[in-house]
Design a protein around this motif. Structure first.
Motif, mmCIF file in Angstrom:
data_model
loop_
_atom_site.group_PDB
_atom_site.id
_atom_site.type_symbol
_atom_site.label_atom_id
_atom_site.label_comp_id
_atom_site.label_asym_id
_atom_site.label_seq_id
_atom_site.Cartn_x
_atom_site.Cartn_y
_atom_site.Cartn_z
ATOM 1 N N GLN A 87 0.829 -1.204 0.000
ATOM 2 C CA GLN A 87 0.000 0.000 0.000
ATOM 3 C C GLN A 87 0.862 1.252 0.000
ATOM 4 O OE1 GLN A 87 -2.584 -0.298 3.367
ATOM 5 N NE2 GLN A 87 -3.918 -1.811 2.408
ATOM 6 N N MET A 88 1.933 1.240 0.772
ATOM 7 C CA MET A 88 2.798 2.418 0.851
ATOM 8 C C MET A 88 3.507 2.675 -0.473
ATOM 9 S SD MET A 88 4.328 1.888 4.674
ATOM 10 C CE MET A 88 5.331 3.346 4.723
ATOM 11 N N LYS A 89 3.865 1.608 -1.183
ATOM 12 C CA LYS A 89 4.541 1.777 -2.467
ATOM 13 C C LYS A 89 3.593 2.326 -3.521
ATOM 14 C CE LYS A 89 8.193 -1.629 -1.897
ATOM 15 N NZ LYS A 89 8.760 -2.909 -2.342
ATOM 16 N N LYS A 90 2.316 1.946 -3.449
ATOM 17 C CA LYS A 90 1.333 2.413 -4.422
ATOM 18 C C LYS A 90 0.962 3.871 -4.203
ATOM 19 C CE LYS A 90 -0.880 -2.023 -5.332
ATOM 20 N NZ LYS A 90 -2.130 -2.794 -5.203
ATOM 21 N N ARG A 91 0.846 4.287 -2.957
ATOM 22 C CA ARG A 91 0.376 5.639 -2.648
ATOM 23 C C ARG A 91 1.545 6.519 -2.233
ATOM 24 N NH1 ARG A 91 -4.755 5.322 1.076
ATOM 25 N NH2 ARG A 91 -4.871 7.457 0.405
ATOM 26 N N LYS A 92 1.608 7.657 -2.835
ATOM 27 C CA LYS A 92 2.702 8.575 -2.543
ATOM 28 C C LYS A 92 2.254 9.767 -1.694
ATOM 29 C CE LYS A 92 5.651 6.249 -4.880
ATOM 30 N NZ LYS A 92 6.611 5.421 -4.215
ATOM 31 N N VAL B 158 -0.533 11.673 1.111
ATOM 32 C CA VAL B 158 -1.416 11.408 2.238
ATOM 33 C C VAL B 158 -2.646 12.299 2.108
ATOM 34 C CG1 VAL B 158 -1.628 11.463 4.744
ATOM 35 C CG2 VAL B 158 0.544 10.821 3.691
ATOM 36 N N THR B 159 -3.805 11.685 2.169
ATOM 37 C CA THR B 159 -5.052 12.435 2.074
ATOM 38 C C THR B 159 -5.542 12.797 3.471
ATOM 39 O OG1 THR B 159 -6.415 10.446 2.163
ATOM 40 C CG2 THR B 159 -5.682 11.166 -0.022
ATOM 41 N N PRO B 160 -6.432 13.772 3.576
ATOM 42 C CA PRO B 160 -6.992 14.100 4.898
ATOM 43 C C PRO B 160 -7.697 12.907 5.549
ATOM 44 C CG PRO B 160 -7.483 15.840 3.335
ATOM 45 C CD PRO B 160 -6.856 14.711 2.560
ATOM 46 N N GLU B 161 -8.253 12.026 4.735
ATOM 47 C CA GLU B 161 -8.902 10.832 5.274
ATOM 48 C C GLU B 161 -7.877 9.917 5.947
ATOM 49 O OE1 GLU B 161 -10.867 6.987 3.290
ATOM 50 O OE2 GLU B 161 -11.894 8.867 2.776
ATOM 51 N N ASP B 162 -6.710 9.764 5.324
ATOM 52 C CA ASP B 162 -5.643 8.958 5.918
ATOM 53 C C ASP B 162 -5.193 9.574 7.238
ATOM 54 O OD1 ASP B 162 -5.688 7.229 3.760
ATOM 55 O OD2 ASP B 162 -4.081 8.303 2.700
ATOM 56 N N TYR B 163 -5.055 10.872 7.237
ATOM 57 C CA TYR B 163 -4.637 11.578 8.442
ATOM 58 C C TYR B 163 -5.650 11.367 9.558
ATOM 59 C CZ TYR B 163 -2.878 15.383 11.338
ATOM 60 O OH TYR B 163 -2.376 16.121 12.368
ATOM 61 N N LYS B 164 -6.936 11.424 9.226
ATOM 62 C CA LYS B 164 -7.987 11.225 10.222
ATOM 63 C C LYS B 164 -7.948 9.797 10.771
ATOM 64 C CE LYS B 164 -12.925 11.705 10.977
ATOM 65 N NZ LYS B 164 -14.226 12.023 10.404
ATOM 66 N N LYS B 165 -7.725 8.808 9.893
ATOM 67 C CA LYS B 165 -7.624 7.420 10.333
ATOM 68 C C LYS B 165 -6.455 7.233 11.290
ATOM 69 C CE LYS B 165 -9.704 5.182 6.314
ATOM 70 N NZ LYS B 165 -9.442 4.296 5.163
ATOM 71 N N LEU B 166 -5.343 7.868 10.975
ATOM 72 C CA LEU B 166 -4.181 7.766 11.857
ATOM 73 C C LEU B 166 -4.449 8.407 13.211
ATOM 74 C CD1 LEU B 166 -1.269 8.468 9.366
ATOM 75 C CD2 LEU B 166 -1.841 6.296 10.463
ATOM 76 N N GLN B 167 -5.136 9.534 13.221
ATOM 77 C CA GLN B 167 -5.481 10.176 14.485
ATOM 78 C C GLN B 167 -6.406 9.288 15.315
ATOM 79 O OE1 GLN B 167 -7.007 13.986 13.146
ATOM 80 N NE2 GLN B 167 -5.175 15.000 13.938
#
Length: 85
Positions: free
Chosen positions: A28-33, A35-44
């Motif tokens: 997943q990390m190799k495919k996506r370069k 970070v979207t706000p949705e990813d940031y929210k999931k991490l929070q």
């Protein structure tokens, strides 16, 4: 390498070890370069969940220590060493 002061081979070994243990995440990390706000929210949300779990485990450990102290006062012996014989 500049931030940590570690050598190139050490960083490479860390990355290789991480990749071996987390293959799905690595793909997943190799495919996506970016970070979207949705990813940031999931991490929070994950950080909040982990903090809650940590708080629970600390309370549990504190409770265990208090129970051991209480048991030592009541029975007059070291309960931590009692079960190791």
């Amino acid at each position: 390498m500049k931030r940590t002061g570690l050598g190139h081979s050490t960083i490479y070994n860390y990355l290789r070890t991480f990749e071996a243990g987390n293959q799905e995440l690595t793909v997943q990390m190799k495919k996506r370069k970016d970070v979207t706000p949705e990813d940031y929210k999931k991490l929070q949300e994950e950080i909040a969940r982990l903090r809650g779990e940590l708080k629970h485990e600390r309370l549990r450990a504190d409770f265990f220590e208090e129970m051991v102290k209480f048991g030592e006062e009541v029975y007059g012996m070291d309960l931590k060493k009692a079960g190791t014989k």
